[in-house]
Design a protein around this motif. Structure first.
Motif, PDB file in Angstrom:
ATOM      1  N   THR A   1       0.836  -1.208   0.000  1.00 48.21           N
ATOM      2  CA  THR A   1       0.000   0.000   0.000  1.00 48.21           C
ATOM      3  C   THR A   1       0.864   1.249   0.000  1.00 48.21           C
ATOM      4  O   THR A   1       0.639   2.187  -0.777  1.00 48.21           O
ATOM      5  CB  THR A   1      -0.933   0.005   1.219  1.00 48.21           C
ATOM      6  OG1 THR A   1      -1.773  -1.157   1.172  1.00 48.21           O
ATOM      7  CG2 THR A   1      -1.799   1.257   1.232  1.00 48.21           C
TER       8      THR A   1
ATOM      9  N   THR B   1      -4.980   3.257  -2.891  1.00 49.36           N
ATOM     10  CA  THR B   1      -5.814   2.339  -2.118  1.00 49.36           C
ATOM     11  C   THR B   1      -6.729   3.113  -1.194  1.00 49.36           C
ATOM     12  O   THR B   1      -6.277   4.016  -0.479  1.00 49.36           O
ATOM     13  CB  THR B   1      -4.936   1.387  -1.282  1.00 49.36           C
ATOM     14  OG1 THR B   1      -4.046   0.684  -2.147  1.00 49.36           O
ATOM     15  CG2 THR B   1      -5.793   0.387  -0.524  1.00 49.36           C
TER      16      THR B   1
ATOM     17  N   PHE C   1      -8.337  -1.382   1.661  1.00 46.70           N
ATOM     18  CA  PHE C   1      -7.240  -1.871   2.485  1.00 46.70           C
ATOM     19  C   PHE C   1      -7.751  -2.850   3.538  1.00 46.70           C
ATOM     20  O   PHE C   1      -7.196  -3.936   3.721  1.00 46.70           O
ATOM     21  CB  PHE C   1      -6.535  -0.687   3.153  1.00 46.70           C
ATOM     22  CG  PHE C   1      -5.468  -1.072   4.127  1.00 46.70           C
ATOM     23  CD1 PHE C   1      -4.213  -1.468   3.685  1.00 46.70           C
ATOM     24  CD2 PHE C   1      -5.710  -1.045   5.491  1.00 46.70           C
ATOM     25  CE1 PHE C   1      -3.230  -1.834   4.585  1.00 46.70           C
ATOM     26  CE2 PHE C   1      -4.733  -1.400   6.401  1.00 46.70           C
ATOM     27  CZ  PHE C   1      -3.492  -1.794   5.947  1.00 46.70           C
TER      28      PHE C   1
ATOM     29  N   ILE D   1      -4.641  -5.464  -3.651  1.00 49.10           N
ATOM     30  CA  ILE D   1      -3.479  -4.605  -3.420  1.00 49.10           C
ATOM     31  C   ILE D   1      -2.215  -5.369  -3.792  1.00 49.10           C
ATOM     32  O   ILE D   1      -1.349  -4.861  -4.494  1.00 49.10           O
ATOM     33  CB  ILE D   1      -3.419  -4.144  -1.955  1.00 49.10           C
ATOM     34  CG1 ILE D   1      -4.620  -3.270  -1.615  1.00 49.10           C
ATOM     35  CG2 ILE D   1      -2.116  -3.380  -1.685  1.00 49.10           C
ATOM     36  CD1 ILE D   1      -4.727  -2.896  -0.153  1.00 49.10           C
TER      37      ILE D   1
END
Length: 344
Positions: A81, A92, A97, A113
């Motif tokens: 991230t 993100t 997340f 991700i």
């Protein structure tokens, strides 16, 4: 690592001949990455059904698997991230997340991700199936794993037929073929550890069905596809190469040297972290005056840095997490014994 770099090379400013060679080797004719993925799934089948140990396996298995998988995965998601945002690769959202941390994001349609985590989802599916087989006392049954493999290959063939007529479909043929490889790994374990005459007699049939069933499903699914990165030849040679590599490891005892065992110990972190390092390598590529210089400097650095950070992650995240999970199991088992004595 090699495959993902080769795939990236097809998009970097390199001569057309280099780009064509990378396309040919990594996407059209052969996929070293798929070899690794299939071998990994076979190894999981070889190991996981025999991971039900301790005084209360129904309790210890899910706890130990959780602490084996999730803490290192969370580290990789956090690093990805931050790094991807800094490099401008992808942004993100907070909800994306958080859902990614569950490892179930692909099942609910939330963008990933970490690009490589799709294999972990398949691994979790195998854990669930093994847990169910353990509960019904069939986890070490050769006929059950054989039947599961056959059913999964039949599902893959059905999906392959559908994709043959629907080239734009992204129906995941890989899920049943990879799960079939896991059950084949379990069958291999039974064959080499003296399960009995059933394993000796029917193991060649299992190998035959896996090879030709997976090849048929891959051919049907990849021949006309417009949604896959690799071609039909690479899909088949990669899958069959992975099965062959696994069997070579089992019967020829490959990779028993010290350096190979070190790489094996840190392989989970290598798997999780290498695309993050690769993103940094690609970001540094334009700073070199020639593609040859970039290749000579960045490729060795890529491999060295991945191994280094993986050693650190294994030592300071993976190892403590596994130890904590085992400690938790012992505590819960101890409390259960105390409660049982009090009841008595």
């Amino acid at each position: 690592m090699l495959t993902h770099f080769g795939e990236s090379l097809t998009k970097l400013p390199v001569p057309a001949a280099v780009r064509a060679a990378a396309n040919l080797w990594f996407l059209d004719l052969f996929s070293p990455g798929r070899v690794g993925v299939v071998a990994f799934f076979c190894i999981s089948g070889f190991v996981i059904p025999y991971s039900f140990g301790g005084k209360n396996p129904a309790l210890s298995f899910p706890i130990n698997r959780f602490f084996r998988i999730y803490p290192a995965f969370w580290l990789a998601v956090c690093l990805a991230t931050l790094v991807f945002a800094e490099l401008g690769v992808r942004s993100t959202t907070p909800s994306q997340f958080l859902v990614n941390l569950t490892l179930l994001h692909r099942m609910v349609g939330v963008p990933y991700i970490l690009t490589v985590d799709w294999t972990l989802l398949i691994e979790l599916l195998f854990y669930v199936s093994c847990y169910a087989l353990f509960l019904v006392k069939r986890i070490h049954s050769f006929p059950v794993h054989f039947a599961a493999m056959v059913v999964l290959l039949a599902i893959a063939l059905g999906g392959g037929v559908y994709r043959w007529y629907h080239p734009m479909s992204s129906l995941p043929i890989g899920i049943p073929t990879y799960l079939a490889a896991m059950h084949f790994g379990a069958l291999t374990r039974m064959r080499v550890t003296g399960y009995g005459p059933v394993a000796t007699r029917f193991f060649p049939a299992a190998l035959f069905l896996l090879v030709f069933g997976a090849a048929a499903a891959n051919t049907l699914a990849y021949h006309h596809t417009k949604t896959e990165l690799i071609g039909v030849v690479a899909a088949n040679t990669g899958y069959l190469g992975g099965v062959a590599l696994f069997l070579a490891c089992v019967y020829a005892k490959l990779f028993v040297s010290g350096p190979a065992q070190l790489l094996g110990k840190v392989s989970y972190s290598v798997y999780l972290l290498h695309t993050i390092v690769l993103a940094i390598v690609i970001g540094l590529w334009p700073f070199f005056s020639s593609w040859i210089m970039a290749l000579l400097v960045l490729v060795p650095a890529y491999f060295a840095v991945v191994v280094l950070v993986s050693i650190l992650a294994q030592r300071y995240v993976e190892k403590p997490s596994v130890a904590f999970g085992r400690w938790g199991v012992r505590r819960l088992e101890g409390q259960a014994r105390i409660g049982s004595k009090r009841t008595t």
